[in-house]
Scaffold this motif. Structure first.
Motif, mmCIF file in Angstrom:
data_model
loop_
_atom_site.group_PDB
_atom_site.id
_atom_site.type_symbol
_atom_site.label_atom_id
_atom_site.label_comp_id
_atom_site.label_asym_id
_atom_site.label_seq_id
_atom_site.Cartn_x
_atom_site.Cartn_y
_atom_site.Cartn_z
ATOM 1 N N LEU A 713 0.833 -1.203 0.000
ATOM 2 C CA LEU A 713 0.000 0.000 0.000
ATOM 3 C C LEU A 713 0.867 1.252 0.000
ATOM 4 N N ALA A 714 1.957 1.199 0.773
ATOM 5 C CA ALA A 714 2.835 2.368 0.860
ATOM 6 C C ALA A 714 3.524 2.655 -0.463
ATOM 7 N N VAL A 715 4.112 1.634 -1.054
ATOM 8 C CA VAL A 715 4.888 1.859 -2.275
ATOM 9 C C VAL A 715 3.983 1.915 -3.507
ATOM 10 N N GLY A 716 2.793 1.307 -3.426
ATOM 11 C CA GLY A 716 1.905 1.298 -4.582
ATOM 12 C C GLY A 716 1.065 2.545 -4.691
ATOM 13 N N VAL A 717 0.541 3.019 -3.573
ATOM 14 C CA VAL A 717 -0.326 4.186 -3.592
ATOM 15 C C VAL A 717 0.438 5.429 -4.025
ATOM 16 N N ASP A 718 1.711 5.493 -3.701
ATOM 17 C CA ASP A 718 2.510 6.647 -4.095
ATOM 18 C C ASP A 718 2.523 6.800 -5.618
ATOM 19 N N ASN A 719 2.676 5.683 -6.310
ATOM 20 C CA ASN A 719 2.668 5.736 -7.766
ATOM 21 C C ASN A 719 1.312 6.178 -8.298
ATOM 22 N N ILE A 720 0.247 5.727 -7.632
ATOM 23 C CA ILE A 720 -1.094 6.140 -8.043
ATOM 24 C C ILE A 720 -1.257 7.643 -7.885
ATOM 25 N N PHE A 721 -0.830 8.184 -6.762
ATOM 26 C CA PHE A 721 -0.938 9.617 -6.529
ATOM 27 C C PHE A 721 -0.153 10.409 -7.571
ATOM 28 N N ILE A 722 1.067 9.957 -7.871
ATOM 29 C CA ILE A 722 1.903 10.676 -8.838
ATOM 30 C C ILE A 722 1.243 10.692 -10.207
ATOM 31 N N LEU A 723 0.707 9.541 -10.631
ATOM 32 C CA LEU A 723 0.078 9.470 -11.941
ATOM 33 C C LEU A 723 -1.193 10.307 -11.997
ATOM 34 N N VAL A 724 -2.060 10.136 -11.016
ATOM 35 C CA VAL A 724 -3.337 10.855 -11.015
ATOM 36 C C VAL A 724 -3.109 12.361 -10.895
ATOM 37 N N GLN A 725 -2.229 12.760 -9.991
ATOM 38 C CA GLN A 725 -2.002 14.192 -9.795
ATOM 39 C C GLN A 725 -1.275 14.807 -10.979
#
Length: 1321
Positions: A713-725
Motif C-alpha cells: 500500500l505504501a509503495v503502490g499508492v505513491d505511484n497512483i498519486f503521482i500518476l493521477v495528480q
C-alpha cells in the motif's frame, strides 16, 4: 537406604565392642574386636570387645581379601575371620560402584576399612572407649571407638575421593558418602563415624590421648595413601580429570578471552568522538566555503535573483559534469527508450481496454487461485528457523536418531505475600539443632495447597475421539514398562507424592523433639539421594520413578540467597512424550488443552503462579493473529478511505473568488472509485503473491500477513498519486483528446514509477537471499506483490484512469458516472482550476522557506549530517535478540511465565553433545567398543585427557564462560562400573545360569543364587574387551537402577535408555545379549540459567565452539543440541546478516537507479545516499527506542529500503529532468511537482494507518510495527522533503540540456507556468 556411602560404613563397622574403659593393650599383632557380640539395636549387626592377639589367616579369608585388601591378604595374621571378610566385601560393593572409576580413590577408600576390620595391628590405631556388658555377662559389646588418623591422612584421604563424579545423578559421589551436599572433610569423617545405620559410634580424634595402657597408640600415616593423580601401580592408569582435577589429568583449560574494554577517548565513546571530530572538520570547511561565497556576493553587490543563482552555482555545473564523467553528457538513451515503450503501451491499453482487463483478470485470477492451497503457520520453528540451517538439520537428525525432546509442561508457584519463618531442625548429633529459615512456600498451609494443586494437575483428563486421556497416557515414563510413574519433578516427590506423608510427625525419644515434614525437606535438600531418612519414618527422598528430584529443578529463586530452603518458588515440571510424527502428538495436545483450561480456572488468594504447556506459544501466536484482525482491518480501512478521498481535487467556486469548497465541483473532480480500484489492486497483488507461493508449497507466516499489505500500500499508492495528480495538473493541448493527453502524461510519469518499483522489486529479491525464514519469505512475497501491483497499475489502472478522464471531461459525477453535473460547475474558457491546498502548501510555503535561503540550507545539511554521525555511533550499541514474551499478546497467560522463568529458574536447558560414530554411507568412523574408541569418549581412568567427557567436564568448571552448569552424564563411564565384576551376589551384570530364563539377564532384584556374573574375573584396568562391551550393552540400557536388593544403582535404563543408538546383531553363542554396534550416542549436561537473548546466544556459541574442539580429538562427527538452538543460531551471524542484506538491497537500488536514470552516476549516488541515510537513522532510532536487532526488525529495515526509494527516487528523477537554469531552481521545481504527491501518497497514508497500531494488543505490534513504522515514515518524509532537495542544490547532477520532445508540450508548459508558476518568486 538412600546413600550408598552409609551402606558402606554401616556394614563395615561390624567388628567393635566394649564398655566405658580404655584399651589395655596397644601393640603390633593385637586386635580390638570380634564379630560375635550381641545384636546392635541400631542395625542388628553384632560386635564385641576382643583386645587379644591376631589370629592366623585361613585360606578362605585370604581368598576373599585377595582383591579387596591385598596387603593384608599377603600377611600371616588378621583380626577378622572369613565371615567378616565376606561381609566387608559386600559392604563396600556399593561404594565400589561409586569410586572404582578412579582406581586410586577406590583403593584409598577401601584401605581404611580393610585396616579397620582386618589389620593384625588393629589395636595400634583403634581404641574402644565405650563398652557395655553383654546380656549374659560374659563379654563386652562395643558402643564407641576412636580411630586415630593423622591430619595429613585425613586430608589426603578426603581429597582423593571428594571429586569422584556420579554421572547418572549429575553430582559428586561424596554426596552419597557424606550424607549431604554441604560436605567437607570434618563432616565426612563425622558422618562416616556416626549415622543412623552405623552399629556404633566411631570418633576420629585429632590428638592421641595420654593413657596408662600397655603400649602406645600410633595413628595411621598418610604415606600409606596415594594422591588421586598418582598411579596405583606402574601399569595402572591415572584418574581422569572429571574425578581428580589436576595438571597431570586434565587438558589445558579453555582460553578465556579477557573482557573487551570499550574504546574510550577521554572517558567518552571513542567511535562517537571520532565521528564528531570528522563532522566538525567538515562543518568548519563548509562554513568557510559559505562565508567566502557570501563575502563574494556582497563585493559584487548582486541583486537577489542573481544571488540565488550564484549561491546555487557555488559548485559549478562544469565541475559537476567533470565529476559525473562524459557518460552523463546528453545521454538520454534509456529515457527515450522508456518513453517510446510506455507511449506505445499506453496507446494500446486505452485503445483496447477490455483486452487489457481480461488478460489481467486471467493472470491475477490464476495467481489468486493458489490461495486454495494457502497455509498459515504460527509454529515458532517455522517462523524463526531456516529449514536448511545447521541447527535445524541437527535437530532433525537428533529427533530421528534418538527421540525428540520432551514436550514441556511446567508450573512456577510463588507465595509473595506469605512471610518466611524460622524452624528448629533437629537433624542428628553432627549438626545438632539448627535454626533454619524457610520461605513462605514451605509454610504448612501453602505447601499443602500447592500439593493439592499438583494432585489436581495429575488428575486432569481430556477427551479425544471418544477416548479419555489421562496424564499417564502421555507423560514420559523413564522406567516403562517396569515402573509406571511419570517423570514429574517437584518437592512433593520427596514425599513420593503422598499427601498424607506431609502430616506425619515422628517423635524422637532421645531428645523429645517431634520431627515434621520440614525435617524431611531439610534432609532431601541436603541429600537428594537419601533412601531412608532415619529421622522421618525412614522415608525416602527418591521419586516415585526411582530417580532423584534435583533441587535446582524443583525449587527456584534461591541462587542469590544461597539456600534452597529460602526458595521463592516451587516448580512443577512434567515432561510429556514427543513424537517426530506430529499426528502422534494429538493425545498430548489434547491433554495439554485440558491442563491449560484447568490452570486458567485455578486460583488462590495466597498463591501466584505462571504456567505453560508445549502448545501454549503456538496457541497464543494463533490467538494473536486473530486478536489484532480488527486493529489491522481498521488501519487498512482508514488508509483506503484516505486514498479514495484524497486522490480527488478540492476546488472552489469561481463565482465567490474565495477558497470555499464547492460540492458540485468536487463530485466531478472526485476520484473515489479510482482510489478504491487502486487499493483493490493492492489487495489483489498481495493475494496474488500469496497464491503464487502457495502453489509452490510455501507456508505463510503472521509477519507476512501483517507487513506485506502495509508495504504494498505504501509503495503502490505513491505511484497512483503521482500518476493521477500529474493528470490533474496538466492541460489539454490544442486538438488533443483525453486519451492522447493521458498517453503523453503516462509516458512521462511511468519511468519514475518504474524506477521506484524496479528498485523495490530487485531490492526485495536480493533480500530473499537471506537464510533467515522471516526475512527470506518476506522478501519473496514482497518482491512479487510489488511487481504485481506495478503491472496492475500500468495496465488495468491506466485503463480505469482513461475512463475516469473521459467521465471528468464529460462533467459527470464520480461513482454515479451516469449523472451529469449542472452547468455552473463547468469551467469557462481560460479559467484555471485551483491547485490542491496540499500542493499550494508545498510549492508556495515549504519550497521557498526551505530553499530560498542559503543559511537555512546550510543548517539543514549540518543537522542531517550530525544525526547521521550520531546514528552510526549508536549502531554498535544495538542489542541483538527477541524477548519471547514480546511475540505474545499483552494479555497472554504465557507472558508471566517467561517473567517467572527469568526470575526464578535455577538451571538452564539440557544440552546434548552428540557423537556420530557412523558416517552417511554406513561406515563406522569410530568403534566405541575398542579401547581407542572408549578412550575418546569416556571420562574415567585411562581415558584421553581430551575425550568427549573430559573436555565437557573441563569447560563445565568454567561455567561463567562456557555456559555449562555441570559435568556431563556419561553412559559409558557408568557402563564400565555396571560391568565391574565383584561376585555373583553383588555384580550388576548377571545372567541366569539355569532354568527357564537360562542365559537371560538377571536384574539385581531377582533371585541372586540362580544368577552368575557376566564377567567371571576382574577385567584389565576395569575395562571390558570389545566383545564384552558389545555383548552386554543392550542389557545395561534396559536395566533399571534400584536400591532394592544389594542396590545396583548403575542400571542405564532411566538415565541413558535413549542416549545410545545401536544395532543389535545376534550372537552365535548362547550366553549374553545380542552384540550391539553403536552408531551414535550423546552426553547430556545442562546450560547455566539463560535469562535474556544474549545469554541464549552466548550459550549456543560456546556449545558450538566446544563441539568443534571435541571434533578435533574424536574420530566422528560431533554436534551440540539443545531445544533453543534452532531459534538462536541466526543471532550468531545476525550482525553480518543485517549488513549483507541491507548492503545488497541498497546496492540493488543504486544499480537500478543508475540504469533507469539514464546512467546518471550522480543521480544514482544521491538516491542511494538518501536511502542509506534513512536506513542508518532508523538504526539510530532503534537504539534510542530500545528496539533489538532480530528477524522482525530486519524485515522492517529491508522494508524501509523500499519505502525510502519512494521518498527519494521521484524527486531525484524530477530534478534530473528539470530544465531550469540552476540547481536551486531545479530543486524547487522537483519538490513542488512531486513533493505533494509524496507527502499525500505515502506519508499521510502510512501515518494514518500506523496511528491505529498504537492500540494493538500485541506487544510486537506496538514495538516493532508501530514504533519502527513511525520512525521509517517520519525519517523518510524528512529526508525526502527536507534533506534531499537541499542536498540536490549543492550536489545535484548537471542540468538536462536535451531539447523538449514537442513544441506543443513546451507551449502548454510555458502557458501553464505563466498562469500558475511552479517556482515562487
Amino acid at each position: 537406604m538412600s546413600i550408598l556411602g552409609v551402606v558402606v560404613v554401616s556394614l563395615l563397622l561390624l567388628t567393635v565392642g566394649g564398655q566405658d574403659i580404655n584399651t589395655r593393650i596397644h601393640k603390633p599383632g593385637y586386635c580390638m574386636m570380634k564379630a560375635d557380640g550381641d545384636p546392635s539395636p541400631r542395625t542388628g549387626n553384632y560386635v564385641r570387645y576382643a583386645n587379644e592377639p591376631a589370629q592366623p589367616i585361613d585360606f578362605i579369608t585370604k581368598l576373599v581379601l585377595k582383591d579387596l585388601c591385598p596387603d593384608i591378604a599377603a600377611g600371616e595374621k588378621v583380626c577378622c575371620d572369613s565371615s567378616q571378610a565376606a561381609t566387608l566385601k559386600g559392604s563396600v560393593a556399593a561404594a565400589q560402584s561409586l569410586l572404582t572409576k578412579c582406581e586410586v580413590s577406590w583403593k584409598n577408600f577401601v584401605s581404611l576399612y580393610c585396616k579397620f576390620t582386618c589389620s593384625p595391628d588393629q589395636s595400634l590405631f583403634v581404641n574402644a572407649t565405650d563398652l557395655e556388658l553383654s546380656a549374659d555377662g560374659t563379654f563386652y559389646n562395643v558402643e564407641r571407638v576412636s580411630t586415630f588418623l593423622t591430619n595429613e591422612y585425613k586430608s589426603k584421604y578426603y581429597n582423593s575421593i571428594k571429586d569422584v563424579s556420579l554421572p547418572s545423578a549429575n553430582m559428586k559421589a561424596i554426596v552419597a558418602l557424606c550424607g549431604t551436599t554441604k560436605c567437607d572433610q570434618n563432616r565426612f569423617f563425622q558422618f562416616m563415624g556416626d549415622n543412623p545405620l552405623s552399629p556404633f559410634t566411631i570418633d576420629y580424634p585429632t590428638e592421641v590421648p595420654d593413657n596408662k595402657d600397655n603400649g602406645t597408640i600410633v595413628p595411621l600415616e598418610a604415606e600409606t595413601l596415594k594422591f588421586c593423580y598418582e598411579k596405583e601401580t606402574n601399569d595402572s592408569w591415572r584418574c581422569s580429570c572429571q574425578d581428580c582435577p589436576s595438571e597431570l589429568t586434565c587438558a589445558a583449560p579453555p582460553n578465556i578471552p579477557a573482557p573487551k574494554s570499550p574504546f574510550l577517548i577521554l572517558g567518552f565513546d571513542g567511535p562517537l568522538i571520532i565521528l564528531l571530530i570528522v563532522y566538525l572538520a567538515l562543518f568548519l570547511l563548509c562554513l568557510v566555503h559559505l562565508s567566502i561565497n557570501i563575502h563574494y556576493r556582497r563585493l559584487n553587490q548582486m541583486d537577489p535573483m542573481t544571488r540565488s543563482a550564484s549561491i546555487a552555482s557555488s559548485i559549478s555545473e562544469r565541475h559537476i559534469e567533470v565529476l559525473q564523467g562524459n557518460i552523463n553528457k546528453g545521454c538520454r538513451i534509456v529515457d527515450q527508450i522508456l518513453h517510446n515503450f510506455f507511449t506505445s503501451w499506453a496507446t494500446f491499453a486505452v485503445s483496447h481496454p477490455w483486452t487489457v482487463i481480461m488478460c489481467a483478470v486471467v493472470v491475477v485470477g490464476a495467481c489468486c487461485g493458489g490461495m486454495y492451497f494457502f497455509v498459515l503457520t504460527s509454529a515458532p520453528i517455522d517462523l524463526w528457523s531456516a529449514p536448511l540451517s545447521q541447527t535445524r538439520l541437527e535437530k532433525n537428525k537428533f529427533d530421528a536418531t534418538f527421540v525428540p525432546f520432551y514436550r514441556t509442561t511446567q508450573v512456577i508457584i510463588t507465595a509473595p505475600n506469605v512471610p518466611s519463618f524460622n524452624y528448629t531442625v533437629h537433624r542428628d548429633e553432627l549438626d545438632g539443632p539448627v535454626e533454619q529459615t524457610f520461605s513462605g512456600v514451605f509454610r504448612k498451609d501453602i505447601f499443602t495447597k500447592i500439593f493439592n494443586l499438583q494432585a489436581g494437575i495429575m488428575s486432569v483428563t481430556a477427551s479425544l475421539d471418544n477416548r479419555t486421556i489421562g496424564v499417564k497416557d502421555v507423560c514420559f515414563i523413564p522406567l516403562a514398562p517396569d515402573v509406571n510413574e511419570c517423570a514429574l519433578i517437584s518437592p512433593f516427590q520427596w514425599f513420593q507424592n503422598n499427601r498424607a506423608s506431609v502430616d506425619v510427625v515422628v517423635t524422637d525419644n532421645k531428645n523429645g523433639h517431634n520431627a515434621t515434614y520440614l525435617e524431611h525437606i531439610y534432609r532431601c535438600v541436603s541429600s537428594p539421594l537419601e533412601t531412608a531418612d532415619g529421622s522421618y519414618d525412614t522415608m525416602s527422598c527418591m521419586t516415585t520413578f526411582t530417580g532423584p528430584a534435583q533441587v535446582n529443578i524443583a525449587l527456584g529463586g534461591f541462587s542469590e540467597k544461597g539456600d534452597p530452603l529460602q526458595a521463592d518458588a516451587i516448580v512443577l515440571s512434567l515432561p510429556l512424550n514427543n513424537h517426530k510424527n506430529e499426528s502422534l502428538n494429538a493425545d498430548a495436545e489434547a491433554w495439554e488443552s485440558a491442563f491449560i483450561e484447568y490452570m486458567r480456572g485455578w486460583s488462590d488468594p495466597d498463591i501466584e503462579l505462571a504456567f505453560m504447556a508445549e502448545r501454549s506459544i503456538e496457541d497464543e501466536l494463533q490467538r494473536e493473529a486473530y486478536q489484532d484482525i480488527f486493529t489491522v482491518a481498521l488501519s487498512y480501512f482508514l488508509m483506503f478511505g484516505y486514498v479514495a478521498i484524497m486522490l480527488g481535487k478540492v476546488s472552489c467556486c469561481a463565482e465567490t473568488g474565495v477558497p470555499l469548497y464547492c460540492i458540485r465541483r468536487w463530485l466531478v473532480d472526485a476520484k473515489i472509485s479510482l482510489g478504491l480500484a487502486g487499493v483493490m489492486f493492492v489487495l489483489l497483488s498481495v493475494l496474488g503473491s500469496l497464491g503464487i507461493f502457495s502453489y509452490a508449497g510455501y507456508k505463510s507466516t503472521v509477519i507476512i500477513m501483517e507487513v506485506i499489505p502495509f508495504l504494498v500500500l505504501a509503495v503502490g499508492v505513491d505511484n497512483i498519486f503521482i500518476l493521477v495528480q500529474a493528470v490533474q495538473r496538466d492541460y489539454l493541448l490544442v486538438g488533443e483528446t483525453g486519451n492522447e493527453q493521458l498517453v503523453r502524461i503516462f509516458a512521462d510519469v511511468a519511468p519514475s514509477m518504474l524506477l521506484s518499483a524496479a528498485s523495490e522489486v530487485i531490492a526485495f529479491a536480493c533480500g530473499s537471499l537471506s537464510s533467515q525464514p522471516a526475512v527470506h519469505d518476506f522478501s519473496l512475497y514482497a518482491s512479487v506483490a510489488v511487481l504485481l501491483n506495478f503491472l496492475l497499475q500500468v495496465s488495468v489502472f491506466l485503463v480505469l484512469l482513461s475512463w475516469d478522464r473521459q467521465r471528468e471531461l464529460a462533467e459527470r459525477v464520480d461513482v454515479f458516472c451516469c449523472v451529469g453535473a449542472s452547468s455552473d460547475v463547468h469551467l469557462s474558457d481560460g479559467e484555471t482550476r485551483p491547485r490542491s491546498p496540499l500542493y499550494l502548501l508545498v510549492s508556495k510555503v515549504w519550497v521557498p522557506a526551505l530553499l530560498n535561503t542559503t543559511v537555512v540550507r546550510f543548517i539543514v545539511m549540518s543537522f542531517f549530517g550530525l544525526t547521521f554521525c550520531l546514528s552510526i555511533a549508536a549502531i554498535p550499541h544495538l542489542s541483538i535478540g527477541l524477548d519471547q514474551q514480546l511475540a505474545l499478546p499483552k494479555d497472554s497467560y504465557v507472558g508471566p511465565y517467561f517473567i517467572y522463568l527469568n526470575k526464578y529458574l535455577e538451571v538452564g536447558a539440557p544440552v546434548y553433545f552428540v557423537v556420530e560414530l557412523e558416517d552417511d554411507q554406513g561406515n563406522y568412523s569410530l568403534n566405541a567398543s575398542s579401547l581407542t574408541g572408549q578412550n575418546q569418549l569416556c571420562g574415567v581412568s585411562g581415558c584421553n585427557v581430551d575425550s568427549v567427557v573430559s573436555l565437557v567436564n573441563i569447560y563445565a568448571n568454567f561455567s561463567d564462560f562456557s555456559r555449562l552448569a555441570q559435568p556431563p552424564n556419561s553412559w559409558i563411564d557408568d557402563y564400565f562400573d555396571w560391568l565391574e565384576p565383584t561376585d555373583e551376589y553383588y555384580s550388576c551384570c548377571r545372567y541366569y545360569s539355569g532354568g527357564e530364563k537360562e542365559n537371560q539377564f538377571c536384574a539385581s532384584t531377582d533371585d541372586q543364587e540362580s544368577c552368575s556374573m557376566c564377567i567371571e574375573s576382574e577385567y584389565d584396568h576395569h575395562r571390558p574387551t570389545s566383545q564384552q562391551f558389545q555383548q552386554y550393552l543392550e542389557w545395561y540400557l534396559k536395566d533399571n537402577p534400584t536400591t532394592k536388593g544389594f542396590g545396583c544403582t548403575k542400571g542405564g535404563h532411566a538415565a541413558y535408555g535413549d542416549a545410545v543408538k545401536y544395532t543389535a546383531v545376534e550372537r552365535s553363542d548362547k550366553k549374553g545379549a545380542a552384540s550391539s554396534n553403536i552408531s551414535a550416542a550423546y552426553f547430556m549436561t545442562y546450560h547455566t540459567t539463560c535469562r535474556n537473548s544474549s545469554d541464549f546466544i552466548d550459550a549456543y556459541r560456546q556449545a558450538r565452539n566446544l563441539s568443534e574442539l571435541i571434533k578435533q580429538n574424536v574420530n566422528g562427527n560431533v554436534y551440540p543440541y539443545s531445544v533453543f538452538y534452532v531459534y538462536y543460531e541466526m543471532y550468531v551471524t545476525m550482525v553480518n546478516q543485517v549488513a549483507i542484506n541491507l548492503s545488497v538491497c541498497i546496492f540493488a537500488v543504486f544499480i537500478v537507479s543508475f540504469v533507469l536514470l539514464n546512467f546518471n552516476f550522480m543521480s544514482s549516488v544521491i538516491t542511494t545516499t538518501t536511502v542509506l541515510m534513512i536506513t542508518v537513522n532508523v538504526l539510530g532510532m532503534m537504539y534510542l527506542l530500545n528496539i533489538n536487532i532480530n528477524p522482525v526488525s530486519l524485515v522492517n529495515l529491508v522494508m524501509s529500503v523500499g519505502i525510502s526509494v519512494e521518498f527519494s527516487s521521484h524527486i531525484t528523477r524530477s530534478f534530473s529532468l528539470s530544465r531550469q537554469p540552476g540547481r536551486v531552481d531545479r530543486a524547487k521545481e522537483a519538490l513542488a511537482k512531486t513533493g505533494s504527491s509524496v507527502l499525500s501518497g505515502i506519508f499521510m497514508t502510512k501515518l494514518i494507518g500506523i496511528s491505529v497500531l498504537a492500540f494493538a494488543k500485541s506487544q510486537i505490534f506496538e514495538i516493532y510495527y508501530f514504533k519502527m513504522y513511525v520512525c521509517i515514515v517520519l525519517l523518510g518524509m524528512l529526508h525526502g522533503l527536507v534533506f534531499l532537495p537541499v542536498f540536490l542544490t549543492f550536489f545535484g547532477p548537471a542540468r538536462n540540456t536535451e531539447p523538449l520532445r514537442t513544441s506543443g508540450y513546451k507551449k502548454i508548459e510555458t502557458e501553464a507556468n505563466e498562469r500558475d508558476p511552479i517556482l515562487p518568486k
